[in-house]
Design an enzyme around this catalytic site. Structure first.
Site, short mmCIF file in Angstrom:
data_model
loop_
_atom_site.label_atom_id
_atom_site.label_comp_id
_atom_site.label_asym_id
_atom_site.label_seq_id
_atom_site.Cartn_x
_atom_site.Cartn_y
_atom_site.Cartn_z
N ARG A 21 0.85 -1.18 0.00
CA ARG A 21 0.00 0.00 0.00
C ARG A 21 0.89 1.24 0.00
NH1 ARG A 21 -1.87 -3.75 3.77
NH2 ARG A 21 -3.99 -4.49 3.39
N LYS B 96 -1.42 -1.91 7.98
CA LYS B 96 -2.84 -1.74 8.24
C LYS B 96 -3.33 -2.78 9.26
CE LYS B 96 -7.19 -1.43 5.71
NZ LYS B 96 -7.82 -1.53 4.39
N HIS C 130 -3.82 1.07 -5.34
CA HIS C 130 -4.77 -0.03 -5.19
C HIS C 130 -4.98 -0.77 -6.50
CE1 HIS C 130 -5.71 0.14 -1.01
NE2 HIS C 130 -6.58 -0.82 -1.19
N ARG D 152 -2.29 -3.26 -6.61
CA ARG D 152 -2.58 -4.41 -5.74
C ARG D 152 -3.55 -5.36 -6.43
NH1 ARG D 152 -1.56 -4.64 -0.33
NH2 ARG D 152 -3.61 -5.40 0.29
N HIS E 212 -4.16 -9.95 3.65
CA HIS E 212 -5.58 -9.83 3.97
C HIS E 212 -5.94 -10.84 5.04
CE1 HIS E 212 -6.72 -8.13 -0.26
NE2 HIS E 212 -6.36 -7.17 0.57
N TYR F 189 -10.34 -8.47 -4.72
CA TYR F 189 -9.12 -8.01 -5.37
C TYR F 189 -8.77 -8.84 -6.60
CZ TYR F 189 -7.44 -4.49 -2.14
OH TYR F 189 -7.27 -3.35 -1.42
#
Length: 168
Positions: A19, A44, A113, A116, A139, A148
């Site tokens: 990220r 995150k 993003h 990703r 994740h 995703y």
């Protein structure tokens, strides 16, 4: 303009799925060149993860460190120039670098993003399981990873080349 820095930043997002904030927070000390790994701290998910450092990403980082990174006592990996001072990049600066790079290759309004998502799709297309993709993207939920890794089959069909010998 710092082309090596920009290239290294994009490689971190595209090859490792980092990220923008994770890229901005990278320190020289996070890279283990001998082991070929990057330790992610303050992510995150608030946990520490050790990720493999892909060869192309490592080469881009080494090139940036050797030829563009300013001599600075800070251990921050990436810097930008503000008011004639070198300061560590911010998340916003990383987002801008990625946005400009995407625009240069014809992807308007794209950011980290998208990269990703691109990595997730590439991994699935190359046979990785959803669990493996979730691990790379860090994740907790496979549902998030499923979003995703969604392939845009109709768009892919539009750009697909005709099969040799077919009429169209």
């Amino acid at each position: 303009r710092k082309p090596r820095r920009g290239y290294a930043i994009v490689r971190c997002a595209l090859d490792m799925g980092l990220r923008a904030g994770e890229i901005a927070n990278l320190s020289i000390d996070d890279i283990d060149w001998r082991e070929g790994t990057v330790t992610m701290k303050g992510t995150k998910s608030r946990r520490q993860d050790i990720l493999p450092l892909p060869m192309a990403t490592g080469q881009a980082l080494a090139d940036y460190l050797q030829h563009e990174r300013p001599a600075n006592p800070s251990r921050a990996l990436f810097f930008c120039r503000r008011e004639s001072r070198d300061i560590p990049v911010t998340t916003h600066a990383v987002q801008n670098v990625i946005r400009r790079a995407c625009r240069r290759v014809g992807l308007p309004d794209s950011g980290s993003h998208l990269l990703r998502h691109t990595l997730a799709c590439r991994l699935v297309e190359n046979g990785s399981s959803l669990k493996e993709v979730a691990d790379v993207l860090r994740h907790r939920s496979l549902e998030t990873t499923r979003i995703y890794a969604k392939l845009d089959t109709p768009s892919l069909a539009e750009v697909a080349l005709p099969w040799p010998g077919s009429e169209s």
